[in-house]
Design a protein around this motif. Sequence first.
Motif, PDB file in Angstrom:
ATOM      1  N   LEU A 388       0.836  -1.210   0.000  1.00 34.89           N
ATOM      2  CA  LEU A 388       0.000   0.000   0.000  1.00 34.89           C
ATOM      3  C   LEU A 388       0.864   1.251   0.000  1.00 34.89           C
ATOM      4  O   LEU A 388       0.552   2.233  -0.680  1.00 34.89           O
ATOM      5  CB  LEU A 388      -0.926   0.000   1.218  1.00 34.89           C
ATOM      6  CG  LEU A 388      -2.081  -0.993   1.154  1.00 34.89           C
ATOM      7  CD1 LEU A 388      -2.891  -0.939   2.432  1.00 34.89           C
ATOM      8  CD2 LEU A 388      -2.979  -0.717  -0.039  1.00 34.89           C
ATOM      9  N   THR A 389       1.976   1.210   0.742  1.00 38.19           N
ATOM     10  CA  THR A 389       2.876   2.363   0.726  1.00 38.19           C
ATOM     11  C   THR A 389       3.396   2.594  -0.691  1.00 38.19           C
ATOM     12  O   THR A 389       3.439   3.736  -1.168  1.00 38.19           O
ATOM     13  CB  THR A 389       4.072   2.127   1.665  1.00 38.19           C
ATOM     14  OG1 THR A 389       3.565   1.744   2.925  1.00 38.19           O
ATOM     15  CG2 THR A 389       4.885   3.376   1.825  1.00 38.19           C
ATOM     16  N   PHE A 392       0.559   4.146  -2.673  1.00 37.00           N
ATOM     17  CA  PHE A 392       0.288   5.549  -2.331  1.00 37.00           C
ATOM     18  C   PHE A 392       1.424   6.449  -2.810  1.00 37.00           C
ATOM     19  O   PHE A 392       1.194   7.559  -3.272  1.00 37.00           O
ATOM     20  CB  PHE A 392       0.099   5.715  -0.822  1.00 37.00           C
ATOM     21  CG  PHE A 392      -1.302   5.451  -0.369  1.00 37.00           C
ATOM     22  CD1 PHE A 392      -2.334   6.287  -0.788  1.00 37.00           C
ATOM     23  CD2 PHE A 392      -1.603   4.380   0.447  1.00 37.00           C
ATOM     24  CE1 PHE A 392      -3.631   6.057  -0.371  1.00 37.00           C
ATOM     25  CE2 PHE A 392      -2.895   4.138   0.859  1.00 37.00           C
ATOM     26  CZ  PHE A 392      -3.908   4.974   0.442  1.00 37.00           C
ATOM     27  N   SER A 393       2.650   5.951  -2.704  1.00 34.82           N
ATOM     28  CA  SER A 393       3.766   6.829  -3.052  1.00 34.82           C
ATOM     29  C   SER A 393       3.832   7.043  -4.557  1.00 34.82           C
ATOM     30  O   SER A 393       4.496   7.954  -5.018  1.00 34.82           O
ATOM     31  CB  SER A 393       5.083   6.261  -2.537  1.00 34.82           C
ATOM     32  OG  SER A 393       5.441   5.145  -3.299  1.00 34.82           O
TER      33      SER A 393
END
Lengths: 475, 503
Positions: A388-389, A392-393
Amino acid sequence: MKAILLLSGLGIIALFAELFRFRKALYPIVILGLLGTIATAVSYWWYDDGEYNKYFAGMIDFQGSAVVLSVIILSVALLWFVMSANYLRTQTSETDHTALVLFALVGALILTCYTNLTMLFLGVEILSIPLYVLAGSRKNDLGSNESAFKYFILGAFASAFLLFGIALVFGATGSFDNLSIAVFVEANKATLPAFFYGGVVLMMIGLLFKISAAPFHFWAPDVYQGAPTVYTAFMSTVVKTAAIVAIARVFISPVFGTVSEFWVPIMGVCVGLTFVIGNFSAAVQTSVKRMLAFSSISHAGFLLLAVVAATSFSAKSIIFYTVAYSVASLVAFSVLLNIIRITGSDDVESFNGLGKKSPLLATVMTIALLSLAGIPPTAGFFAKYYVLTAAFSSDHYWLAIIGILGSLVGVYYYFRIIIAMYFREAKEGVEYSVDAQHQALMFVTAVATIVIGLLPDLILSIGTPAAVVAETLQK
Amino acid sequence: MITALLIGLPLVAALLLLFTNGEGAKRIAFVASLAELGLALFAFYLLRTSPHDEHLTSQMTMNVPWITSIGVDFNIAMDGISMVLVLLTAFLVPVIILSGFEKKHDNPSLFHALVMFMQMALVGVFVARDGFLFYVFWELALIPIYFICLLWGGENRGKITFKFFVYTLAGSLFMLAALIVLYLNTPVGLSGTHSFNIVALYDAGQNVLSETEQSLVFWGMFLAFAIKMPVFPFHTWQPDTYVTAPTQGTMLLSGIMLKMGTYGLIRWLLPMTPGALETWGPVVIALSVISVVYASALALAQKDFKRLIAYSSIAHVGLISAGILAFSTKTGTTEGITGAMIQMFAHGVNVVGLFFIAEIVLNKTGTREINELGGIRNVSPQFATLFLIVLLGSVALPLTNGFVGEFLLINGVYQYSIWAAAIAGLTVILGAVYMLRSYQAVMLGETNKVTAGFAALTTNEKAVLFIVCAAVIAFGVYPKPLLDIMQNDVNALASMITESVKP
């Protein structure tokens, strides 16, 4: 590289086991052989300087991420052999089964280190063909036959797509070599012919099929359900890892990385579909085996999300996710194997009352399911967090949200088993016994699931320069 | 170090309990929770006597690298705000364990291990100063309570506990997304990674995020906290879960766990996104006020006593939430937050008392239906008195613990908007109506067949009720220790937020 030779040799030895009557000794030989192969693979970690790691005229390059991922694949395979020993022993053609699995592993290893599209194709085929046979290895079982037939026909189609795609890419760039393609694409980005992009799409379809991403997932549930359970476990751990590596090595490396604005939207749609279809289909299953098949589709979605994100987080999150997912799946499948052996059914209801009847099975299954559902402090949570990081990034907000909602649906079907284990009453008169080997395996893998979840640095910083791993995947 | 011990002690106790057998587990858990209470009181004493001592601050904090590759630290600290809630947890857990002393548990060692495990996670939530750590503790608290409800709950628990789990997990996941967005907006430090440190996250939220991003983060977090509390319209899991859970589970849920949500508002939401609070404040305050009125109205119509308490809890927590969110960066008033802190403590004590009373009534009469009961006072006047004290605390009569908090809360909301305060103030009137009416129906009137056999209170029941009543009166008459310990920290937090929006 020597790992591949060693493994092939091991497969050939397995073939001769029947002939020279050392069948009884085969299991220890395989285990020792795999340990040796792992050691050989690990030794490559310290050599990442040029020719030593290259082989087949530079068509494979065994270094960096290849070492890490092949060690992961081999370790999972080792655990798989421990899990399946009992099953294999009961088969009349035990030696053939063992040899085929080992050959499939050779294909998986090639996929971790190929630097040439022909090796990609060879790796995929070496991995797939033994599996077609193994899926149908229960000859008298109709489901197993159906499974093998479906897998073979559809798999052959996918291979054809892949091959055609490779041919088109060759036609456009004049090379099979990853580096040359990357250089060519970089230099001639503006003038690439349309059929190059066609080639990229066809290759993507072929590879998405192998990892069972929607909308190319239709084979997976039937094949997973029909195949003998141990091979289902093999397919959803080793094969899945190999397939995502194969995808990552072309798509998030400069080979197609330079044209990412072309394929990212297409793959993004597939990821979204995979989340939705995988999770919602899993939610309506009553057979746990089939449910795990669909859930493995949704996990493929998370792995692909890391590819789509294509950031510095991607490589590490793929490595972490495959470890977390494979370990948890192995636990779940070994519990399932025992449940099928004891109750004769893989229905959710056959888990009823397990919490009282066999606290060990119930506890390790709970840990595995919590990890698959992505709940802390298990490894699965950190794996999801990391993907997820990455998403999102790279501003893939929508895919991340769909993934989050999908894992909520995931909680629904994983927790159905937990509820059955602790809430419902068991049938009387069933004896739940688990042999020592399985007990040890479950204990080790369940503890590993929690330890990796609490100390993710163990995986993330393998051999200090985790950044090296990330770099080589993107090379 | 002390803070780490506060987390470690229940964890060790939980692990030890797993290896015990039989009813002895209760006693071990009780002793462990008393030790934890002692430790918490010691920390309270230290914090109160030397609030600005640097040596003490370093004793109370702990910051060691945990996942270095992504900049996560095991970063815990204790200040007045955390202290109040840690103290609440440490006080309630022994009471809750004591309340089950006479109960026969199926597998008591597992039950108490889960309770202690939950205490570990709850303390962790209240002292964590790292976003990732906070999230992990937040989720860790959910697992034991889920299993407590699933294994020892009442009828239909499979479905109801599942709904509870999915609801709260949904909220948590959106909070995780919000935390990730904040994390990615923190500067890359010396170690080459972003940081989850709360100060870095504050800074990212206040200064780096665009207006839209801040709104998204605000809602992601609000959703998690609103579901946990719960606030209308995210409350539908709560009444069923409270009723179905075993009483001790309900006590944990309502007494301590919902404070995770209100604490989250103060520590994580307000300072993180002050800009978005300006924009969305009216909406979230409206939701909180609606939950006050709506839950009170529903409580009026309940026939099941346990369910009535569940709805009253929504009403109370709605007021707490309104009081916190009424904080305005323009004025920087702190009454709402102070009131919320006091009320969190008071509500925790009162609601545990009320649920225990419901449990006693059920055990002795076999029913919780308010209409079937009546006249218990004639049979057991002692019980009637104790019940009345807890009840008065709950309806916020002056000199009981409920009064101080509620007064400050309504004061805080009043400074934000007179209308909101007027409507939220209804909670006091409505609360008095439904609580007194149920008291009348249960305790007063003619003794009937159901209640005639109401057995005298056992020593254990008396002990629990005495402790609760003592707390109700003590903190009503003398709330100063609680106010004193947190006032500085609340002011500091408030001025930090107000500073951040000044150009």
